[in-house]
Design a protein around this motif. Structure first.
Motif, PDB file in Angstrom:
ATOM      1  N   LEU A 107       0.808  -1.215   0.000  1.00 16.08           N
ATOM      2  CA  LEU A 107       0.000   0.000   0.000  1.00 16.08           C
ATOM      3  C   LEU A 107       0.846   1.272   0.000  1.00 16.08           C
ATOM      4  CD1 LEU A 107      -2.561  -1.683   0.233  1.00 16.08           C
ATOM      5  CD2 LEU A 107      -3.368  -0.102   1.984  1.00 16.08           C
ATOM      6  N   LEU A 108       2.159   1.139   0.120  1.00 18.76           N
ATOM      7  CA  LEU A 108       3.022   2.313  -0.042  1.00 18.76           C
ATOM      8  C   LEU A 108       2.859   2.915  -1.432  1.00 18.76           C
ATOM      9  CD1 LEU A 108       6.291   0.985   1.654  1.00 18.76           C
ATOM     10  CD2 LEU A 108       4.876   2.866   2.482  1.00 18.76           C
ATOM     11  N   SER A 109       2.492   2.077  -2.381  1.00 17.79           N
ATOM     12  CA  SER A 109       2.298   2.560  -3.756  1.00 17.79           C
ATOM     13  C   SER A 109       1.146   3.560  -3.859  1.00 17.79           C
ATOM     14  CB  SER A 109       2.035   1.380  -4.695  1.00 17.79           C
ATOM     15  OG  SER A 109       0.857   0.681  -4.302  1.00 17.79           O
ATOM     16  N   LEU A 110       0.232   3.552  -2.864  1.00 23.38           N
ATOM     17  CA  LEU A 110      -0.893   4.497  -2.913  1.00 23.38           C
ATOM     18  C   LEU A 110      -0.431   5.951  -2.857  1.00 23.38           C
ATOM     19  CD1 LEU A 110      -3.648   2.875  -0.639  1.00 23.38           C
ATOM     20  CD2 LEU A 110      -3.577   3.014  -3.128  1.00 23.38           C
ATOM     21  N   PHE A 111       0.675   6.206  -2.163  1.00 22.70           N
ATOM     22  CA  PHE A 111       1.191   7.576  -2.115  1.00 22.70           C
ATOM     23  C   PHE A 111       1.479   8.081  -3.524  1.00 22.70           C
ATOM     24  CE2 PHE A 111       2.034   6.105   2.169  1.00 22.70           C
ATOM     25  CZ  PHE A 111       1.794   7.213   2.952  1.00 22.70           C
ATOM     26  N   ILE A 112       2.047   7.229  -4.351  1.00 21.86           N
ATOM     27  CA  ILE A 112       2.396   7.609  -5.721  1.00 21.86           C
ATOM     28  C   ILE A 112       1.151   7.642  -6.610  1.00 21.86           C
ATOM     29  CG2 ILE A 112       3.817   7.056  -7.725  1.00 21.86           C
ATOM     30  CD1 ILE A 112       5.376   7.879  -5.196  1.00 21.86           C
ATOM     31  N   ILE A 113       0.349   6.571  -6.517  1.00 25.20           N
ATOM     32  CA  ILE A 113      -0.833   6.459  -7.392  1.00 25.20           C
ATOM     33  C   ILE A 113      -1.820   7.587  -7.133  1.00 25.20           C
ATOM     34  CG2 ILE A 113      -2.845   5.027  -7.936  1.00 25.20           C
ATOM     35  CD1 ILE A 113      -1.061   2.565  -7.247  1.00 25.20           C
ATOM     36  N   THR A 136       1.385  17.045  -0.774  1.00 28.89           N
ATOM     37  CA  THR A 136       1.377  16.456   0.573  1.00 28.89           C
ATOM     38  C   THR A 136       1.712  14.976   0.527  1.00 28.89           C
ATOM     39  OG1 THR A 136      -0.281  18.048   1.323  1.00 28.89           O
ATOM     40  CG2 THR A 136      -0.048  16.025   2.610  1.00 28.89           C
ATOM     41  N   LEU A 137       1.130  14.251  -0.432  1.00 33.57           N
ATOM     42  CA  LEU A 137       1.356  12.809  -0.522  1.00 33.57           C
ATOM     43  C   LEU A 137       2.781  12.494  -0.950  1.00 33.57           C
ATOM     44  CD1 LEU A 137      -2.001  11.572  -2.091  1.00 33.57           C
ATOM     45  CD2 LEU A 137      -1.296  11.577   0.296  1.00 33.57           C
ATOM     46  N   PHE A 138       3.315  13.253  -1.902  1.00 31.84           N
ATOM     47  CA  PHE A 138       4.688  13.011  -2.343  1.00 31.84           C
ATOM     48  C   PHE A 138       5.680  13.315  -1.218  1.00 31.84           C
ATOM     49  CE2 PHE A 138       3.068  13.767  -6.846  1.00 31.84           C
ATOM     50  CZ  PHE A 138       3.081  12.414  -7.154  1.00 31.84           C
ATOM     51  N   LEU A 139       5.441  14.401  -0.485  1.00 29.46           N
ATOM     52  CA  LEU A 139       6.324  14.749   0.635  1.00 29.46           C
ATOM     53  C   LEU A 139       6.237  13.687   1.735  1.00 29.46           C
ATOM     54  CD1 LEU A 139       8.247  16.730   2.029  1.00 29.46           C
ATOM     55  CD2 LEU A 139       6.233  17.937   2.925  1.00 29.46           C
ATOM     56  N   SER A 140       5.030  13.231   2.022  1.00 32.16           N
ATOM     57  CA  SER A 140       4.838  12.189   3.039  1.00 32.16           C
ATOM     58  C   SER A 140       5.595  10.926   2.660  1.00 32.16           C
ATOM     59  CB  SER A 140       3.354  11.871   3.211  1.00 32.16           C
ATOM     60  OG  SER A 140       2.640  12.995   3.675  1.00 32.16           O
ATOM     61  N   PHE A 141       5.521  10.562   1.394  1.00 30.43           N
ATOM     62  CA  PHE A 141       6.198   9.359   0.912  1.00 30.43           C
ATOM     63  C   PHE A 141       7.712   9.497   1.044  1.00 30.43           C
ATOM     64  CE2 PHE A 141       8.064   6.814  -2.576  1.00 30.43           C
ATOM     65  CZ  PHE A 141       7.610   5.558  -2.196  1.00 30.43           C
ATOM     66  N   ILE A 142       8.241  10.658   0.688  1.00 32.62           N
ATOM     67  CA  ILE A 142       9.695  10.890   0.788  1.00 32.62           C
ATOM     68  C   ILE A 142      10.160  10.792   2.241  1.00 32.62           C
ATOM     69  CG2 ILE A 142      11.502  12.647   0.523  1.00 32.62           C
ATOM     70  CD1 ILE A 142       9.924  13.614  -1.987  1.00 32.62           C
ATOM     71  N   ILE A 143       9.411  11.426   3.145  1.00 28.92           N
ATOM     72  CA  ILE A 143       9.771  11.390   4.569  1.00 28.92           C
ATOM     73  C   ILE A 143       9.682   9.969   5.113  1.00 28.92           C
ATOM     74  CG2 ILE A 143       9.028  12.136   6.866  1.00 28.92           C
ATOM     75  CD1 ILE A 143       8.297  14.827   5.631  1.00 28.92           C
ATOM     76  N   LEU A 144       8.660   9.248   4.683  1.00 30.92           N
ATOM     77  CA  LEU A 144       8.483   7.860   5.115  1.00 30.92           C
ATOM     78  C   LEU A 144       9.690   7.010   4.700  1.00 30.92           C
ATOM     79  CD1 LEU A 144       6.172   6.316   6.561  1.00 30.92           C
ATOM     80  CD2 LEU A 144       5.350   5.650   4.312  1.00 30.92           C
ATOM     81  N   ILE A 145      10.097   7.130   3.460  1.00 27.31           N
ATOM     82  CA  ILE A 145      11.244   6.359   2.967  1.00 27.31           C
ATOM     83  C   ILE A 145      12.535   6.809   3.651  1.00 27.31           C
ATOM     84  CG2 ILE A 145      12.624   5.762   0.943  1.00 27.31           C
ATOM     85  CD1 ILE A 145       9.806   4.493   1.046  1.00 27.31           C
ATOM     86  N   ALA A 146      12.677   8.123   3.862  1.00 28.42           N
ATOM     87  CA  ALA A 146      13.875   8.650   4.522  1.00 28.42           C
ATOM     88  C   ALA A 146      14.016   8.100   5.939  1.00 28.42           C
ATOM     89  CB  ALA A 146      13.831  10.176   4.547  1.00 28.42           C
ATOM     90  N   SER A 147      12.887   7.820   6.588  1.00 25.39           N
ATOM     91  CA  SER A 147      12.943   7.314   7.969  1.00 25.39           C
ATOM     92  C   SER A 147      13.611   5.946   8.044  1.00 25.39           C
ATOM     93  CB  SER A 147      11.524   7.227   8.556  1.00 25.39           C
ATOM     94  OG  SER A 147      10.770   6.179   7.954  1.00 25.39           O
ATOM     95  N   PHE A 148      13.658   5.221   6.936  1.00 21.04           N
ATOM     96  CA  PHE A 148      14.278   3.897   6.931  1.00 21.04           C
ATOM     97  C   PHE A 148      15.775   3.964   7.251  1.00 21.04           C
ATOM     98  CE2 PHE A 148      11.098   2.110   3.527  1.00 21.04           C
ATOM     99  CZ  PHE A 148      10.055   2.331   4.419  1.00 21.04           C
TER     100      PHE A 148
END
Length: 513
Positions: free
Chosen positions: A276-282, A298-310
C-alpha cells in the motif's frame, strides 16, 4: 449480487448519519473485544515496569519523568492511570485501558472533524480504516509501553491547527504537536499532512505560522528539560535516548523486512502491507491530474519522509512480534492512509463515491466479523512472534500464581526476593509481584535493575532470609550452599538463611564476580 450492492449504496447515501453511528459503535466494540480478550489477560517484562511506576506515583514517589532505567519514553500512561487505580482497578487493567483509550481518540477525533467540516461519509473514513486494521494493530496499540502517547497528543494538535483558524487554537495545536514529539517521535510522520492546511494557505504568516511555531517550541522544550534532568541524575539511566544516527545498512535492514514494519499498521492488507506504499504515488499522481495540487504535494512529501525514515538506526530495531514490533515506529501510518483516502474521494464523481464507500463499508463489516469470530486463532498466531522477542510475555493469571507460589514456597515471607540473572523473564516477577500482592517482600534484580536508587539501600544491608530465583548457575550443583533452608530444582528457587550484606552474598553465591 449487483442488485443488492446498489441497494446498499442507496441506503448508505440516504442514511449517512446512521452509517456513521453504526461504524462508530462497531469500532468501539472491536477495540473492546481486543481489550477484554487480550489486553487485560497478558502482560510483559516492560509493562510490569510501568506497573511499578504507577505504584510509586500512587504513593507519591517520583523517580524521574521517563520509563525506569531510561532517559526517554515519558511515563504518561502511568500518570493518566492514577484515577482508575484510585478507585481500585488493577494495574493489569488500568494501564491497558488508558492506552486503548489514547489509541482510539485519534480515529474518533478525526472522524468527528471530517464529519462536521466536510461530509458525514468522509467522517466514516477514519472509522473504516480502524475497522480494516488487523488484530495485531489493536494488540500493539493497547500495550502500555508509550507507543501511542505521541500520536495521542499530536492528533489533538493536528486537528487544532487543521480545522481551527484562531491564533489561540493554533498556539495550542503547536503546543500539543511539540508534546507529541517529546512523548514519542513516531508522531513526526503527521507533520507533512499539515501541508494543505498551513504552508499552502493564503493566510498571513503571522496569524498562521508564528503561533504554531511558538506553541511547538514550548512543547518541544520538554525534550531539553528532560535531557537536563537526566544529565543531573545519570545514575538513573541504563538506556540513553536513542541515537539519531543514520546509515545505509539500516535502510537495507528495513527494506529487507518491510512486513515487520507495515503488516500491523496497514488496513485490509494484513500481510504484504508494504504494497500500500504505492498508494502515495498512485493517488499523488491522480490528485495532481485532477487539479488538487496541494494534496498531491502532501502525498509526495509524506512518501519521501516515510522512505527517509528507513535510514535511522532506531527504526531498524524491531521484530515481527507485537511486543517488540517494527510497526511501533509507524503507528501514524493509518492516519496517513486516512488522508490518502480523503484526498482520493475528492477526485471521484458521485457514482464512483457510491462504489468506494459501499465497498469499504462491506469490507469493514467482514473484517469486523472475522476479528470477533476468529479472534482466538488470530491471537495465537500473533503471540507466536513473542517467542523471539527480547520482551518476554506472560499471562496475568500465571504471573499471579507464580507470585503466590513464591510466598508459599518460603512459608514465611522472606526479607528479600532476589533475581539471579538479567533475564527479562525474571523482570516480570521482580516488578510485577509487588504490584499484584500487597506487602510483597522487597524484590531486586542486581544484574539488570532499572530501579537504580535501590542499590545503595540494598547492597549494604543484611537480609536474614533470602529467596533466590532465576537461572541456576552451574557451580551450585558442585558446591554445598551454606544455610540452605529449601530448594526447588524444577523452578530454580532457593531459600537460604543469610548473615551477609547483599553485595557479599551476591559474590558468595556467584551471582556476580
Amino acid at each position: 449480487m449487483r442488485k443488492y450492492f446498489n441497494i446498499l449504496s442507496s441506503y448508505i447515501f440516504t442514511n449517512k448519519r446512521g452509517i456513521f453511528v453504526l461504524l462508530l459503535v462497531m469500532m468501539l466494540l472491536d477495540r473492546a473485544n481486543t481489550f477484554l480478550r487480550f489486553s487485560i489477560l497478558y502482560t510483559d517484562s516492560d509493562q510490569t515496569v510501568l506497573w511499578q511506576v504507577s505504584k510509586d506515583l500512587m504513593n507519591g514517589v517520583f523517580h524521574g519523568p521517563c520509563f525506569y532505567g531510561q532517559s526517554y519514553n515519558p511515563i504518561i500512561e502511568p500518570l493518566f492511570s492514577l484515577p482508575f487505580l484510585r478507585i481500585g482497578m488493577e494495574y493489569s487493567t488500568a494501564l491497558p485501558l488508558i492506552t486503548t483509550l489514547m489509541s482510539i481518540l485519534p480515529f474518533i477525533l478525526l472522524s468527528f472533524y471530517l464529519y462536521k467540516r466536510i461530509d458525514p461519509l468522509v467522517g466514516t473514513i477514519p472509522l473504516l480504516v480502524s475497522l480494516l486494521l488487523s488484530v495485531e494493530f489493536e494488540m500493539l496499540t493497547s500495550i502500555p509501553r508509550g507507543f501511542v502517547t505521541g500520536l495521542f497528543f499530536a492528533t489533538i494538535g493536528f486537528t487544532s491547527i487543521a480545522f481551527h483558524k484562531s491564533i489561540l487554537a493554533r498556539l495550542i495545536g503547536g503546543l500539543f504537536l511539540g508534546i507529541g514529539v517529546y512523548a514519542n517521535p513516531n508522531s513526526l510522520l503527521l507533520m507533512p499532512l499539515l501541508l494543505p492546511f498551513t504552508l499552502l494557505s493564503k493566510e498571513k504568516l503571522f496569524k498562521l505560522i508564528v503561533p504554531i511555531s511558538i506553541g511547538f517550541s514550548i512543547g518541544l522544550s520538554l525534550i531539553i528539560i528532560n535531557a537536563r534532568y537526566y544529565d543531573l541524575n545519570p545514575d538513573l539511566v541504563l538506556h540513553g535516548s536513542p541515537s539519531l544516527e543514520t546509515s545505509f545498512s539500516s535502510f537495507m535492514t528495513v527494506i529487507g523486512s518491510l512486513d515487520n514494519y507495515f503488516n500491523f499498521v496497514t488496513p485490509l492488507f494484513w500481510r504484504g502491507g508494504w504494497l500500500l506504499l504505492s498508494l502515495f504515488i498512485i493517488v499523488g499522481i491522480r490528485t495532481w491530474r485532477k487539479g488538487f495540487k496541494k494534496h498531491s504535494a502532501t502525498l509526495f512529501l509524506s512518501f519521501i519522509i516515510l522512505i527517509a525514515s528507513f535510514f535511522f538506526s532506531k527504526v531498524s530495531d524491531g521484530t515481527n512480534s507485537v511486543f517488540f514490533s517494527g510497526s511501533r515506529m509507524y503507528l501514524a501510518y493509518p492516519t496517513m492512509i486516512i488522508f490518502i483516502m480523503v484526498f482520493f474521494v475528492n477526485t471521484l464523481d458521485e457514482d464512483q463515491k457510491k462504489i468506494f464507500y459501499s465497498s469499504l463499508i462491506l469490507l469493514s463489516m467482514i473484517s469486523f466479523s472475522i476479528k470477533i469470530v476468529a479472534f482466538d486463532p488470530l491471537l495465537n498466531h500473533a503471540l507466536r512472534g513473542s517467542a523471539y522477542s527480547v520482551v518476554q510475555v506472560e499471562k496475568v493469571k500465571e504471573l499471579q500464581n507464580t507470585c503466590e507460589d513464591l510466598l508459599r514456597f518460603s512459608e514465611n515471607k522472606p526479607d528479600l526476593i532476589l533475581a539471579n540473572s538479567p533475564n527479562t523473564k525474571d523482570q516480570i516477577i521482580t516488578y510485577g509481584c509487588p504490584c499484584m500482592i500487597n506487602d510483597f517482600p522487597i524484590t531486586f534484580q542486581p544484574l539488570y535493575e532499572r530501579r537504580t536508587w535501590l542499590f545503595p539501600h540494598i547492597m549494604d544491608r543484611v537480609y536474614p532470609e533470602v529467596l533466590i530465583f532465576g537461572n541456576r548457575p552451574k557451580n551450585w550443583d558442585e558446591v554445598e550452599i551454606k544455610n540452605l533452608i529449601k530448594t526447588d530444582t524444577t523452578k530454580n528457587w532457593l531459600l537460604i538463611k543469610n548473615h551477609l550484606k547483599t553485595k557479599d552474598l551476591l559474590t558468595e553465591m556467584n551471582i556476580v564476580n
